[in-house]
Design a protein around this motif. Sequence first.
Motif, PDB file in Angstrom:
ATOM      1  N   THR A  95      55.070  52.390  56.465  1.00 29.08           N
ATOM      2  CA  THR A  95      53.764  52.197  55.851  1.00 29.08           C
ATOM      3  C   THR A  95      53.774  52.379  54.337  1.00 29.08           C
ATOM      4  O   THR A  95      52.727  52.364  53.725  1.00 29.08           O
ATOM      5  CB  THR A  95      52.732  53.152  56.464  1.00 29.08           C
ATOM      6  N   LYS A  96      54.928  52.539  53.747  1.00 31.30           N
ATOM      7  CA  LYS A  96      54.988  52.699  52.291  1.00 31.30           C
ATOM      8  C   LYS A  96      54.517  51.423  51.605  1.00 31.30           C
ATOM      9  O   LYS A  96      54.741  50.321  52.081  1.00 31.30           O
ATOM     10  CB  LYS A  96      56.404  53.048  51.843  1.00 31.30           C
ATOM     11  N   ILE A  97      53.875  51.600  50.477  1.00 29.32           N
ATOM     12  CA  ILE A  97      53.383  50.470  49.697  1.00 29.32           C
ATOM     13  C   ILE A  97      54.440  50.098  48.672  1.00 29.32           C
ATOM     14  O   ILE A  97      54.861  50.932  47.863  1.00 29.32           O
ATOM     15  CB  ILE A  97      52.047  50.829  49.023  1.00 29.32           C
ATOM     16  N   ASN A  98      54.869  48.857  48.704  1.00 35.11           N
ATOM     17  CA  ASN A  98      55.857  48.358  47.762  1.00 35.11           C
ATOM     18  C   ASN A  98      55.116  47.931  46.500  1.00 35.11           C
ATOM     19  O   ASN A  98      54.417  46.914  46.495  1.00 35.11           O
ATOM     20  CB  ASN A  98      56.618  47.177  48.368  1.00 35.11           C
ATOM     21  N   ILE A  99      55.255  48.707  45.427  1.00 40.66           N
ATOM     22  CA  ILE A  99      54.508  48.398  44.210  1.00 40.66           C
ATOM     23  C   ILE A  99      55.010  47.124  43.525  1.00 40.66           C
ATOM     24  O   ILE A  99      54.379  46.647  42.594  1.00 40.66           O
ATOM     25  CB  ILE A  99      54.490  49.591  43.225  1.00 40.66           C
ATOM     26  N   ASN A 100      56.104  46.564  44.006  1.00 35.36           N
ATOM     27  CA  ASN A 100      56.586  45.294  43.464  1.00 35.36           C
ATOM     28  C   ASN A 100      55.930  44.083  44.125  1.00 35.36           C
ATOM     29  O   ASN A 100      56.014  42.980  43.593  1.00 35.36           O
ATOM     30  CB  ASN A 100      58.109  45.189  43.609  1.00 35.36           C
ATOM     31  N   THR A 101      55.287  44.284  45.258  1.00 33.61           N
ATOM     32  CA  THR A 101      54.672  43.161  45.967  1.00 33.61           C
ATOM     33  C   THR A 101      53.235  43.430  46.400  1.00 33.61           C
ATOM     34  O   THR A 101      52.568  42.528  46.895  1.00 33.61           O
ATOM     35  CB  THR A 101      55.491  42.799  47.220  1.00 33.61           C
ATOM     36  N   ALA A 102      52.757  44.642  46.227  1.00 39.08           N
ATOM     37  CA  ALA A 102      51.445  45.036  46.745  1.00 39.08           C
ATOM     38  C   ALA A 102      50.306  44.267  46.085  1.00 39.08           C
ATOM     39  O   ALA A 102      50.351  43.957  44.898  1.00 39.08           O
ATOM     40  CB  ALA A 102      51.238  46.537  46.534  1.00 39.08           C
ATOM     41  N   THR A 103      49.295  44.002  46.881  1.00 37.59           N
ATOM     42  CA  THR A 103      48.079  43.361  46.384  1.00 37.59           C
ATOM     43  C   THR A 103      47.199  44.419  45.724  1.00 37.59           C
ATOM     44  O   THR A 103      47.448  45.625  45.856  1.00 37.59           O
ATOM     45  CB  THR A 103      47.299  42.726  47.543  1.00 37.59           C
ATOM     46  N   LEU A 104      46.155  43.966  45.061  1.00 42.10           N
ATOM     47  CA  LEU A 104      45.195  44.896  44.460  1.00 42.10           C
ATOM     48  C   LEU A 104      44.605  45.819  45.529  1.00 42.10           C
ATOM     49  O   LEU A 104      44.467  47.019  45.304  1.00 42.10           O
ATOM     50  CB  LEU A 104      44.065  44.125  43.771  1.00 42.10           C
ATOM     51  N   GLN A 105      44.291  45.266  46.667  1.00 44.58           N
ATOM     52  CA  GLN A 105      43.707  46.050  47.759  1.00 44.58           C
ATOM     53  C   GLN A 105      44.681  47.115  48.257  1.00 44.58           C
ATOM     54  O   GLN A 105      44.306  48.257  48.482  1.00 44.58           O
ATOM     55  CB  GLN A 105      43.298  45.136  48.903  1.00 44.58           C
ATOM     56  N   GLU A 106      45.943  46.753  48.404  1.00 41.67           N
ATOM     57  CA  GLU A 106      46.947  47.723  48.865  1.00 41.67           C
ATOM     58  C   GLU A 106      47.143  48.826  47.840  1.00 41.67           C
ATOM     59  O   GLU A 106      47.222  50.008  48.194  1.00 41.67           O
ATOM     60  CB  GLU A 106      48.269  47.018  49.142  1.00 41.67           C
ATOM     61  N   LEU A 107      47.223  48.466  46.568  1.00 47.35           N
ATOM     62  CA  LEU A 107      47.410  49.464  45.518  1.00 47.35           C
ATOM     63  C   LEU A 107      46.216  50.410  45.432  1.00 47.35           C
ATOM     64  O   LEU A 107      46.375  51.604  45.166  1.00 47.35           O
ATOM     65  CB  LEU A 107      47.649  48.776  44.171  1.00 47.35           C
ATOM     66  N   SER A 108      45.027  49.891  45.687  1.00 47.55           N
ATOM     67  CA  SER A 108      43.813  50.708  45.624  1.00 47.55           C
ATOM     68  C   SER A 108      43.769  51.771  46.708  1.00 47.55           C
ATOM     69  O   SER A 108      42.963  52.698  46.640  1.00 47.55           O
ATOM     70  CB  SER A 108      42.577  49.811  45.732  1.00 47.55           C
ATOM     71  N   GLN A 109      44.618  51.675  47.715  1.00 48.48           N
ATOM     72  CA  GLN A 109      44.675  52.678  48.776  1.00 48.48           C
ATOM     73  C   GLN A 109      45.393  53.946  48.331  1.00 48.48           C
ATOM     74  O   GLN A 109      45.304  54.980  48.987  1.00 48.48           O
ATOM     75  CB  GLN A 109      45.377  52.103  50.005  1.00 48.48           C
ATOM     76  N   LEU A 110      46.101  53.877  47.220  1.00 44.89           N
ATOM     77  CA  LEU A 110      46.829  55.043  46.723  1.00 44.89           C
ATOM     78  C   LEU A 110      45.853  56.046  46.119  1.00 44.89           C
ATOM     79  O   LEU A 110      44.812  55.673  45.576  1.00 44.89           O
ATOM     80  CB  LEU A 110      47.865  54.612  45.676  1.00 44.89           C
ATOM     81  N   ASP A 111      46.198  57.330  46.202  1.00 43.07           N
ATOM     82  CA  ASP A 111      45.356  58.388  45.647  1.00 43.07           C
ATOM     83  C   ASP A 111      45.237  58.253  44.134  1.00 43.07           C
ATOM     84  O   ASP A 111      46.247  58.165  43.431  1.00 43.07           O
ATOM     85  CB  ASP A 111      45.934  59.769  45.990  1.00 43.07           C
ATOM     86  N   GLY A 112      44.011  58.220  43.635  1.00 41.09           N
ATOM     87  CA  GLY A 112      43.781  58.165  42.197  1.00 41.09           C
ATOM     88  C   GLY A 112      43.945  56.776  41.598  1.00 41.09           C
ATOM     89  O   GLY A 112      43.877  56.615  40.382  1.00 41.09           O
ATOM     90  N   ILE A 113      44.163  55.780  42.428  1.00 43.20           N
ATOM     91  CA  ILE A 113      44.323  54.400  41.948  1.00 43.20           C
ATOM     92  C   ILE A 113      43.136  53.586  42.443  1.00 43.20           C
ATOM     93  O   ILE A 113      43.026  53.267  43.627  1.00 43.20           O
ATOM     94  CB  ILE A 113      45.642  53.761  42.453  1.00 43.20           C
ATOM     95  N   GLY A 114      42.241  53.277  41.526  1.00 42.82           N
ATOM     96  CA  GLY A 114      41.101  52.430  41.863  1.00 42.82           C
ATOM     97  C   GLY A 114      41.399  50.996  41.475  1.00 42.82           C
ATOM     98  O   GLY A 114      42.540  50.624  41.167  1.00 42.82           O
ATOM     99  N   ASP A 115      40.366  50.187  41.462  1.00 40.66           N
ATOM    100  CA  ASP A 115      40.525  48.765  41.155  1.00 40.66           C
ATOM    101  C   ASP A 115      41.121  48.528  39.764  1.00 40.66           C
ATOM    102  O   ASP A 115      41.979  47.672  39.588  1.00 40.66           O
ATOM    103  CB  ASP A 115      39.187  48.044  41.267  1.00 40.66           C
ATOM    104  N   ALA A 116      40.653  49.291  38.766  1.00 42.11           N
ATOM    105  CA  ALA A 116      41.132  49.087  37.389  1.00 42.11           C
ATOM    106  C   ALA A 116      42.612  49.422  37.259  1.00 42.11           C
ATOM    107  O   ALA A 116      43.381  48.659  36.647  1.00 42.11           O
ATOM    108  CB  ALA A 116      40.312  49.934  36.419  1.00 42.11           C
ATOM    109  N   TYR A 117      43.041  50.540  37.846  1.00 45.83           N
ATOM    110  CA  TYR A 117      44.454  50.914  37.766  1.00 45.83           C
ATOM    111  C   TYR A 117      45.320  49.970  38.591  1.00 45.83           C
ATOM    112  O   TYR A 117      46.427  49.633  38.187  1.00 45.83           O
ATOM    113  CB  TYR A 117      44.673  52.360  38.224  1.00 45.83           C
TER     114      TYR A 117
END
Length: 100
Positions: free
Chosen positions: A30-52
């Motif tokens: 279930t790890k998020i690959n920051i090299n391929t992740a979508t905005l939605q997937e990245l937004s699931q990370l703690d402290g990472i909202g839409d802007a980040y």
Amino acid sequence: MLQKKVVPGICAIMVFLMAVSGVAIAENATKININTATLQELSQLDGIGDAYAQRIVEYRETHGVFKSVDELMNVKGVGEKTLEKNRHKITVAAPEKKDK
């Protein structure tokens, strides 16, 4: 008599070990690959909202793939605390190449 006590104990240990290894496999899957992740997937990370999340994608588009998880701190606004909260949730696996 000893066998009646040992076999259930060994079975219990085996079940425990299988359960623990299953959790580790599921966690890794279930790890998020920051090299391929979508905005939605990245937004699931703690402290990472839409802007980040958008900044991470823009950084990736400008600089290429992340070579290490630590490189995430090069994204404006992502600091050490945010990285440490998410380190166990992210990976930097190379994107799969598409066949032509």
